[in-house]
Design a protein around this motif. Structure first.
Motif, short mmCIF file in Angstrom:
data_model
loop_
_atom_site.label_atom_id
_atom_site.label_comp_id
_atom_site.label_asym_id
_atom_site.label_seq_id
_atom_site.Cartn_x
_atom_site.Cartn_y
_atom_site.Cartn_z
N VAL A 131 28.14 105.47 115.17
CA VAL A 131 28.42 106.06 114.54
C VAL A 131 29.21 107.39 115.56
CG1 VAL A 131 27.88 106.73 112.16
CG2 VAL A 131 26.95 108.21 114.75
N ALA A 132 29.53 106.60 116.58
CA ALA A 132 30.44 107.09 117.63
C ALA A 132 31.87 107.87 117.34
CB ALA A 132 30.58 106.63 119.19
N GLY A 133 31.89 108.96 117.51
CA GLY A 133 33.62 109.66 117.77
C GLY A 133 34.26 110.18 116.99
N ILE A 134 32.79 109.83 115.69
CA ILE A 134 33.30 110.20 114.21
C ILE A 134 33.08 111.98 113.98
CG2 ILE A 134 33.25 108.14 113.36
CD1 ILE A 134 31.42 109.43 111.66
N GLY A 135 32.37 112.55 115.20
CA GLY A 135 32.11 113.78 114.32
C GLY A 135 30.74 114.35 114.31
N ILE A 136 30.30 113.64 114.12
CA ILE A 136 28.99 113.77 114.46
C ILE A 136 27.72 114.78 114.28
CG2 ILE A 136 25.79 113.37 113.10
CD1 ILE A 136 28.26 112.08 111.02
N SER A 137 28.20 114.75 116.15
CA SER A 137 27.37 115.92 116.63
C SER A 137 27.61 117.36 116.52
CB SER A 137 27.34 116.01 118.11
OG SER A 137 26.96 114.25 118.67
N ILE A 138 28.89 117.36 116.30
CA ILE A 138 29.00 119.16 115.70
C ILE A 138 29.24 119.48 114.31
CG2 ILE A 138 31.77 118.45 115.25
CD1 ILE A 138 30.40 121.67 116.88
N LEU A 139 28.88 118.70 113.47
CA LEU A 139 28.46 118.84 112.67
C LEU A 139 27.01 119.21 112.19
CD1 LEU A 139 30.57 116.23 110.32
CD2 LEU A 139 30.87 118.27 110.69
N LEU A 140 26.59 118.74 113.07
CA LEU A 140 24.98 118.89 112.78
C LEU A 140 24.37 120.21 113.83
CD1 LEU A 140 23.43 115.21 113.92
CD2 LEU A 140 22.77 116.25 111.92
N VAL A 141 24.98 120.60 114.88
CA VAL A 141 25.19 121.62 116.00
C VAL A 141 25.10 122.66 114.98
CG1 VAL A 141 26.14 123.01 117.85
CG2 VAL A 141 25.68 120.48 118.06
N ARG A 142 26.67 122.55 114.57
CA ARG A 142 26.71 123.89 113.53
C ARG A 142 25.78 124.09 112.87
NH1 ARG A 142 32.86 121.58 112.03
NH2 ARG A 142 34.11 122.52 113.92
N ALA A 143 25.42 122.85 111.42
CA ALA A 143 24.10 123.43 110.66
C ALA A 143 23.17 123.45 110.98
CB ALA A 143 24.21 122.00 109.99
N GLY A 144 22.82 123.33 112.55
CA GLY A 144 21.07 124.51 113.13
C GLY A 144 21.36 125.26 113.16
N ILE A 145 22.62 125.96 113.61
CA ILE A 145 23.18 127.40 113.90
C ILE A 145 22.40 127.76 112.07
CG2 ILE A 145 24.48 129.00 114.86
CD1 ILE A 145 25.42 126.69 116.86
N ALA A 146 23.50 126.90 111.17
CA ALA A 146 23.97 127.78 110.47
C ALA A 146 22.29 128.17 109.33
CB ALA A 146 24.37 126.45 109.22
N ILE A 147 21.00 127.22 110.36
CA ILE A 147 20.20 127.61 109.78
C ILE A 147 19.19 128.71 110.01
CG2 ILE A 147 19.46 125.11 108.61
CD1 ILE A 147 17.31 124.98 110.45
N VAL A 148 19.85 129.57 111.08
CA VAL A 148 19.21 130.38 111.30
C VAL A 148 18.11 131.48 111.08
CG1 VAL A 148 19.66 129.78 114.11
CG2 VAL A 148 20.86 131.67 112.81
N ASN A 149 19.05 132.23 109.79
CA ASN A 149 18.94 132.94 109.03
C ASN A 149 17.63 132.31 108.09
OD1 ASN A 149 20.37 131.54 107.31
ND2 ASN A 149 20.33 132.84 105.85
N GLN A 150 17.85 131.13 107.95
CA GLN A 150 16.38 131.18 106.61
C GLN A 150 15.15 131.25 107.70
OE1 GLN A 150 17.23 127.62 103.61
NE2 GLN A 150 19.35 127.21 105.43
N ILE A 151 14.65 131.04 109.23
CA ILE A 151 14.07 130.57 109.88
C ILE A 151 13.81 132.34 110.90
CG2 ILE A 151 13.94 128.64 109.67
CD1 ILE A 151 14.82 128.36 112.35
N ARG A 152 14.90 133.77 109.78
CA ARG A 152 14.71 134.70 110.99
C ARG A 152 15.24 134.65 112.30
NH1 ARG A 152 10.42 134.34 106.40
NH2 ARG A 152 9.43 134.77 107.97
N LEU A 153 16.68 134.30 112.89
CA LEU A 153 16.11 133.91 114.49
C LEU A 153 17.54 135.20 114.54
CD1 LEU A 153 15.45 129.96 115.92
CD2 LEU A 153 13.83 132.35 115.79
N ALA A 154 17.32 135.15 115.90
CA ALA A 154 18.66 136.24 116.16
C ALA A 154 19.23 135.72 117.09
CB ALA A 154 17.87 137.84 116.47
N SER A 155 18.63 135.04 118.39
CA SER A 155 19.00 134.00 119.33
C SER A 155 19.21 132.70 119.37
CB SER A 155 19.08 134.75 120.36
OG SER A 155 17.88 135.09 121.03
N LEU A 156 19.05 131.83 119.94
CA LEU A 156 18.97 130.30 120.12
C LEU A 156 19.29 129.85 121.76
CD1 LEU A 156 20.62 128.21 117.26
CD2 LEU A 156 17.81 128.77 117.56
N PHE A 157 18.52 128.92 122.21
CA PHE A 157 18.54 128.66 123.30
C PHE A 157 19.24 127.39 123.47
CE2 PHE A 157 16.80 132.63 124.57
CZ PHE A 157 17.43 132.82 126.13
#
Length: 210
Positions: A93-119
């Motif tokens: 699936v290289a080149g179709i844009g999966i990585s950015i979708l996963l990154v956005r999804a990872g940041i999107a869940i921080v409200n559920q796990i109560r994180l104010a910042s990420l490294f």
């Protein structure tokens, strides 16, 4: 896990410090995977919550080169912090844009796990992507944020999400998409990638998190 290891081997990388299965048994780790319609896993990313007991992957990876890594992370501990890590996608699936979708999804869940910042820690070739979603280089660490990792052929940089809740450092489009996923964690939508349109069924609800 096997898919991630194979991708690393494909690029001649075998000494990633966090390339082990310990994280799979930790309650402070949440994984997001990308699957095809037939259930084949073709990508993934993890969010590790800093729990004060287990070091974050970035601490294991480069903390021995600069003890300030742990000190900086601890500055954000009380408000809730963690690490976005383990990003991978299969060559199929290289080149179709999966990585950015996963990154956005990872940041999107921080409200559920109560994180104010990420490294996160990333190589040069992923820098444009992580900067788009709002990560900024922690230039107080290493050589202005740079570390020779995982081997002498690569330079990695440690970055921090300035505010994982407000996303003020993210580009407008990415901020909008992350907020939409955060407000609607279960949705079917059409994403536009480098190779065209992609229908994605997001299932990002974390049940009974404590």
């Amino acid at each position: 896990m096997a898919g991630h290891v194979q991708v690393l081997k494909d690029y001649g990388i075998t000494n990633i410090t966090t390339n082990n299965r310990q994280w799979m048994s930790l309650p402070n780790v949440h994984g997001i995977v990308a699957e095809t319609e037939d259930g084949t896993v073709v990508g993934g990313v993890r969010v590790h919550i800093a729990d004060g007991i287990h070091p974050l992957p970035v601490e294991d990876a480069v903390g021995y080169m600069d003890p300030l890594v742990t000190k900086v992370i601890n500055q954000y501990f009380d408000d809730g912090t963690g690490e976005l890590c383990g990003l991978w996608n299969a060559k199929s699936v290289a080149g179709i844009g999966i990585s950015i979708l996963l990154v956005r999804a990872g940041i999107a869940i921080v409200n559920q796990i109560r994180l104010a910042s990420l490294f996160t820690i990333c190589a040069d070739y992923t820098m444009p992507m992580v900067r788009k979603v709002g990560f900024v280089i922690e230039d107080s660490l290493g050589n202005e944020g740079e570390f020779v990792y995982p081997n002498e052929n690569y330079i990695a940089r440690v970055l921090r999400k300035m505010n994982a809740e407000t996303l003020e450092t993210a580009e407008a489009f990415d901020r909008e998409r992350i907020f939409d996923l955060r407000n609607n964690p279960q949705q079917v939508t059409i994403e536009t990638g480098p190779k065209g349109m992609l229908e994605v069924d997001y299932q990002l609800v974390i049940p009974e998190y404590d």
